[in-house]
Design a protein around this motif. Structure first.
Motif, PDB file in Angstrom:
ATOM      1  N   PHE A 173      46.306 -12.117  58.119  1.00 23.53           N
ATOM      2  CA  PHE A 173      47.497 -12.266  58.615  1.00 23.53           C
ATOM      3  C   PHE A 173      47.932 -14.004  58.676  1.00 23.53           C
ATOM      4  O   PHE A 173      49.167 -14.299  58.627  1.00 23.53           O
ATOM      5  N   ASN A 174      47.006 -14.783  58.613  1.00 21.87           N
ATOM      6  CA  ASN A 174      47.097 -16.074  58.630  1.00 21.87           C
ATOM      7  C   ASN A 174      46.070 -16.824  57.431  1.00 21.87           C
ATOM      8  O   ASN A 174      45.305 -17.783  57.855  1.00 21.87           O
ATOM      9  N   PRO A 175      46.470 -16.281  56.306  1.00 22.91           N
ATOM     10  CA  PRO A 175      45.622 -16.746  55.123  1.00 22.91           C
ATOM     11  C   PRO A 175      45.550 -18.295  55.018  1.00 22.91           C
ATOM     12  O   PRO A 175      44.470 -18.934  54.372  1.00 22.91           O
ATOM     13  N   ASP A 176      46.663 -18.991  55.267  1.00 23.25           N
ATOM     14  CA  ASP A 176      46.589 -20.210  55.099  1.00 23.25           C
ATOM     15  C   ASP A 176      45.661 -21.353  55.860  1.00 23.25           C
ATOM     16  O   ASP A 176      45.453 -22.180  55.654  1.00 23.25           O
ATOM     17  N   GLY A 177      45.181 -20.632  56.826  1.00 21.72           N
ATOM     18  CA  GLY A 177      44.303 -21.324  57.820  1.00 21.72           C
ATOM     19  C   GLY A 177      42.603 -21.277  57.184  1.00 21.72           C
ATOM     20  O   GLY A 177      41.852 -21.594  58.086  1.00 21.72           O
ATOM     21  N   TYR A 178      42.761 -20.410  56.170  1.00 22.61           N
ATOM     22  CA  TYR A 178      41.452 -20.182  55.819  1.00 22.61           C
ATOM     23  C   TYR A 178      40.961 -20.682  54.384  1.00 22.61           C
ATOM     24  O   TYR A 178      42.047 -20.601  53.444  1.00 22.61           O
ATOM     25  N   ASP A 179      39.761 -20.673  54.045  1.00 21.52           N
ATOM     26  CA  ASP A 179      39.355 -21.153  52.792  1.00 21.52           C
ATOM     27  C   ASP A 179      39.520 -19.942  51.637  1.00 21.52           C
ATOM     28  O   ASP A 179      39.393 -18.772  52.127  1.00 21.52           O
ATOM     29  N   LEU A 215      36.957 -18.543  63.001  1.00 16.63           N
ATOM     30  CA  LEU A 215      36.760 -17.136  63.397  1.00 16.63           C
ATOM     31  C   LEU A 215      37.062 -17.026  64.609  1.00 16.63           C
ATOM     32  O   LEU A 215      37.594 -15.882  65.370  1.00 16.63           O
ATOM     33  N   LEU A 216      36.349 -17.848  65.720  1.00 18.17           N
ATOM     34  CA  LEU A 216      36.348 -17.561  67.104  1.00 18.17           C
ATOM     35  C   LEU A 216      37.635 -17.929  67.661  1.00 18.17           C
ATOM     36  O   LEU A 216      38.294 -17.030  68.449  1.00 18.17           O
ATOM     37  N   LYS A 217      38.367 -18.885  66.919  1.00 20.07           N
ATOM     38  CA  LYS A 217      39.774 -19.179  67.494  1.00 20.07           C
ATOM     39  C   LYS A 217      40.726 -18.104  67.152  1.00 20.07           C
ATOM     40  O   LYS A 217      41.528 -17.811  67.806  1.00 20.07           O
ATOM     41  N   GLY A 218      40.524 -17.771  66.005  1.00 20.27           N
ATOM     42  CA  GLY A 218      41.339 -16.697  65.463  1.00 20.27           C
ATOM     43  C   GLY A 218      41.445 -15.468  66.214  1.00 20.27           C
ATOM     44  O   GLY A 218      42.217 -14.808  66.646  1.00 20.27           O
ATOM     45  N   THR A 219      40.139 -15.084  66.861  1.00 14.67           N
ATOM     46  CA  THR A 219      39.979 -13.746  67.559  1.00 14.67           C
ATOM     47  C   THR A 219      40.154 -13.859  69.082  1.00 14.67           C
ATOM     48  O   THR A 219      40.486 -12.904  70.130  1.00 14.67           O
ATOM     49  N   THR A 220      39.759 -15.155  69.614  1.00 14.61           N
ATOM     50  CA  THR A 220      39.832 -15.188  71.004  1.00 14.61           C
ATOM     51  C   THR A 220      41.589 -15.648  71.287  1.00 14.61           C
ATOM     52  O   THR A 220      41.665 -15.688  72.569  1.00 14.61           O
ATOM     53  N   ARG A 221      42.144 -16.581  70.427  1.00 21.80           N
ATOM     54  CA  ARG A 221      43.351 -17.220  70.769  1.00 21.80           C
ATOM     55  C   ARG A 221      43.016 -18.329  71.357  1.00 21.80           C
ATOM     56  O   ARG A 221      43.896 -18.736  72.228  1.00 21.80           O
ATOM     57  N   ALA A 222      41.770 -18.972  71.071  1.00 20.79           N
ATOM     58  CA  ALA A 222      41.597 -20.393  71.685  1.00 20.79           C
ATOM     59  C   ALA A 222      42.187 -21.444  70.854  1.00 20.79           C
ATOM     60  O   ALA A 222      41.903 -21.447  69.606  1.00 20.79           O
TER      61      ALA A 222
END
Length: 822
Positions: A666-672, A786-793
């Protein structure tokens, strides 16, 4: 993909596709042959849920084998001759076979069974059986009659079959002789009656019996030779009460001194002991009960009465003459015919028998060469063979069946067998087709009027299957290709017919080819109603008919329920299991709608060089799941195999993996780019593997979903794909260990949010991760996105020290989490 899965529409479309493309013909699946000796259902009414249960379990195994690289030969048959079919037609058409006449009744049976077979086939297709319907046989078809008659002739010539005027088990309700395997045990309330006989001098002889109505058939009175009470009776006569004729008083060691008075009457015939004494002492045969179950005219005051009426009449007359000394109520153990549940009688008839009693040792040895699933079912076979008391009576006094290819030479005990090239024949409808030897040319030939026991034909199913496999018009038990075809790979069946279908088939293949019929026998249980009664015999059967269930549930859901049963064990019908199956189909559809939106149309079958931790973890878990799945299936434990893939799908794939990758998708711009590509590839690849593993159980929905994958343009059916080409094994054990920490962290965040009644989408201002292991801490830093995306941290701090416990803290309007990673 549509928002909701319309199983009615989809199942019809999928069925039409399979039929048009001949999806399940063995020629479309390269590999070693895997042949299935499918049980032909008896055409004697409607199918019940027990049929669905066992036949679907067979289909699950067949589908697995096909996807595992075998060329599966999966024929089908209909058992449409013999007593069950006759009873069905008589009941449905309100006719009596004896009154209608043989030819007209046979014509009616052929018409009705054809209609019933079409209904059966339609139901099996709705359930998704992956049968090759071009390889379908009937046990009354001309080709089957030919094989059955050829078997009879060969076994007569080999000395296994003989004809004798012999006491036979006889059902007066069905008006036919039966075999020992067709008997059930029953316990009925009865009376033990002490009756007064007289000796030649008028002295009383007290004899106890449960069957006083057989007095007109009494031929002797026995006592034990060591019984001092009756030594003086040796060589004397006893006078039978009411009928006033004399019978010999004889000593025999089989009399139980301690039972009753020690005197036993022998009648022809009350039980197998009577038969033993009749043969041993060469006694007279005195028949009292006719083949219609009524007492014969010569029985005087009992003439025309049924057995129960005659018993009541005899007791009444004995009381009138003060010859009934006393009565004692008992539970009487009797044999009843499995079809009508009526008590069996014994009558003398000229019968064809297959000699099995002399070959118990060989038949037990053959069982050791077969793999039994479950293994404890082998003991049922062994117990049955060890306790056999009768040779197999092949003769039946019915109309609709396969005739014996025999003409008897009048005035002699000789007979002529039809020439092999003339088969099939019907001696009652045609002249002897061979050349009559000169010595019998002046003799009249009389056709044999009996038909064969239906099991005599059903026991030949490996040969009937071979005929469908080879498509040869001619049949020979010594055909070299047949010898290669045997043994077949698999016989599926229920446990109640081990003593019949399994046993008789083992006999026939041993006698014809000195071989075993199959390498593996797979025994299913029965479906029980709430009353714990076999569902096919329960009043609940109608509400749980296959047609009714299919009107309420997708076929895949019913199939899912069948997989919950363990081999060899009876199982209660479960609405709850159906509800779980509905949840699974819904989840599959929704999960693959998500997958379908994010996979690449031109996905390579080869894994990307850089997979990333989360994808490596999933592929490792998927590989372990498939290994478990396959190991269970190789032991035919399909229920446990299903459990393994279910657990992976629900827990690992849906609850964890899909949730973990949503932020990427859903937020591909934030990933390699490479990482995102690897995730899309893994999602695609894992989806195919999951579909494959569910396909044997849920063939309709998996086929419908597979049709949305680009692979369907190359291989048009999920059921034509092979595990070897898709289920590649990946070993990422270290990555799996690291993912335990990731999942643990995410799980704790979910938990504390839930405990505080917060949405999982609620942002965390900071997340402090406490972990004393420096190596793991550094590895976790690489998964920060990954951790930020899944925990909303929004921010993560890594602290290399112990933490008391995970907790959530609120500072002003922001939330902060302390997480103990372990």
């Amino acid at each position: 993909m549509d928002k909701r899965y319309d199983h009615h529409l989809s199942e019809q479309q999928v069925r039409e596709k399979w039929e048009k493309e001949h999806t399940y013909k063995k020629e479309h699946h390269q590999g070693p042959l895997w042949s299935i000796d499918t049980p032909p259902p008896t055409v004697s009414g409607s199918l019940h849920i027990g049929h669905i249960f066992s036949y679907t379990q067979t289909d699950i195994i067949a589908r697995y084998k096909r996807m595992n690289g075998f060329s599966v030969f999966y024929p089908f048959g209909f058992d449409d001759n013999g007593l069950p079919t006759e009873k069905y037609v008589e009941k449905k058409c309100k006719v009596n076979a004896h009154e209608l006449g043989r030819s007209k009744f046979i014509e009616l049976c052929l018409q009705e069974t054809k209609e019933a077979e079409e209904l059966f086939k339609e139901l099996w297709q709705r359930m998704g059986l992956s049968v090759d319907w071009d390889a379908c046989y009937s046990t009354i078809a001309s080709s089957t009659r030919k094989i059955s008659q050829a078997s009879f002739i060969e076994l007569v010539n080999k000395g296994y079959i003989y004809r004798r005027y012999e006491p036979a088990l006889y059902c007066t309700t069905c008006r036919t002789s039966v075999a020992q395997a067709e008997l059930d045990d029953a316990s009925i309330p009865s009376m033990f009656n002490d009756i007064i006989f007289k000796d030649e001098h008028g002295n009383n002889l007290i004899i106890g019996t449960t069957r006083p109505e057989l007095l007109p058939s009494c031929v002797a009175v026995f006592f034990h030779p060591d019984d001092k009470r009756y030594q003086h009776l040796i060589g004397k006569k006893a006078i039978v009460p009411l009928f006033d004729f004399e019978v010999p008083l004889l000593p025999d060691e089989h009399v139980d001194i301690n039972k009753g008075t020690g005197l036993v009457m022998c009648c022809t015939f009350g039980d197998k002991t009577d038969i033993m004494w009749y043969k041993k002492h060469k006694l007279t045969y005195k028949q009292s009960i006719g083949f219609d179950g009524k007492f014969l005219e010569k029985t005087d005051q009992l003439s025309g009465l049924k057995v129960a009426q005659a018993r009541e009449k005899v007791l009444e007359l004995l009381q009138q003459k003060n010859l009934l000394l006393k009565q004692k109520p008992i539970e009487h153990h009797v044999s009843v015919h499995e079809r009508c549940k009526k008590e069996i009688e014994f009558v003398m008839l000229p019968q064809w028998f297959l000699n099995i009693l002399e070959h118990k040792k060989e038949l037990l040895a053959k069982a050791d060469q077969i793999n039994w699933y479950p293994s404890f079912m082998k003991s049922r076979y062994i117990n049955w063979v060890e306790n056999l008391n009768w040779d197999w009576c092949l003769s039946r006094q019915r109309s609709f069946g396969i005739p014996f290819p025999v003409w008897h030479i009048e005035g002699t005990d000789k007979f002529l067998l039809a020439p092999m090239e003339s088969l099939p024949v019907d001696p009652q409808e045609q002249e002897y087709p061979g050349i009559v030897p000169d010595e019998f040319k002046d003799k009249k030939l009389t056709p044999d009027t009996d038909v064969m026991d239906t099991w005599n034909t059903s026991s030949l199913t490996p040969y009937l299957c071979y005929q469908q496999y080879s498509k040869k018009d001619d049949f020979n038990f010594n055909d070299p290709e047949l010898l290669e075809f045997l043994p077949m790979n698999m016989r599926p069946q229920a446990h109640d017919i081990i003593r019949t279908w399994a046993f008789y088939t083992i006999i026939k293949v041993w006698m014809h080819n000195n071989n075993i019929p199959w390498d593996n026998i797979i025994i299913s249980g029965h479906v029980l109603a709430d009353s714990k009664e076999k569902l096919s015999k329960s009043k609940e059967q109608k509400s749980l008919s296959p047609e009714h269930l299919l009107s309420q549930y997708p076929a895949d859901v019913i199939r899912y329920w069948t997989a919950s049963g363990n081999l060899g064990h009876d199982v209660a019908f479960s609405d709850n299991q159906l509800k779980i199956g509905i949840r699974l189909t819904t989840k599959l559809w929704n999960a693959f709608r998500f997958i379908n939106e994010h996979i690449n149309a031109n996905n390579s079958p080869e894994a990307p060089d850089k997979l990333g931790l989360i994808n490596q973890w999933l592929l490792h878990e998927l590989s372990e799941t498939f290994n478990t799945y396959q190991s269970y299936f190789e032991k035919n434990e399909f229920g446990l195999a299903l459990g393994s893939v279910e657990q992976f799908f629900w827990n690992t794939f849906c609850d964890n993996y899909l949730e973990l990758i949503k932020d990427q998708l859903f937020n591909p711009d934030g990933y390699d780019h490479d990482e995102l590509f690897a995730t899309r590839w893994t999602l695609h690849h894992a989806g195919l593997r999951i579909l494959q593993m569910f396909a044997p159980y849920m063939p309709f929905i998996t086929e419908a979903i597979y049709g949305t994958f680009p692979e369907a343009k190359t291989i048009d059916s999920i059921h034509k794909t092979k595990f070897a080409n898709t289920q590649k094994l990946y070993d990422f054990a270290q990555e799996k260990d690291l993912m335990k920490y990731v999942l643990n962290i995410i799980g704790q965040v979910r938990k504390i949010k839930t405990e505080h009644q917060l949405s999982l989408k609620t942002d965390l201002q900071t997340m402090n991760i406490y972990i004393p292991n420096t190596e793991i801490l550094e590895a976790l830093k690489k998964q920060e996105q990954l951790l930020k995306g899944t925990t909303r941290a929004l921010a993560i701090s890594y602290i290399n020290e112990e933490c008391g416990q995970s907790e959530l803290k609120q500072q002003h309007d922001t939330l902060h989490a302390d997480i103990k990673a372990s």
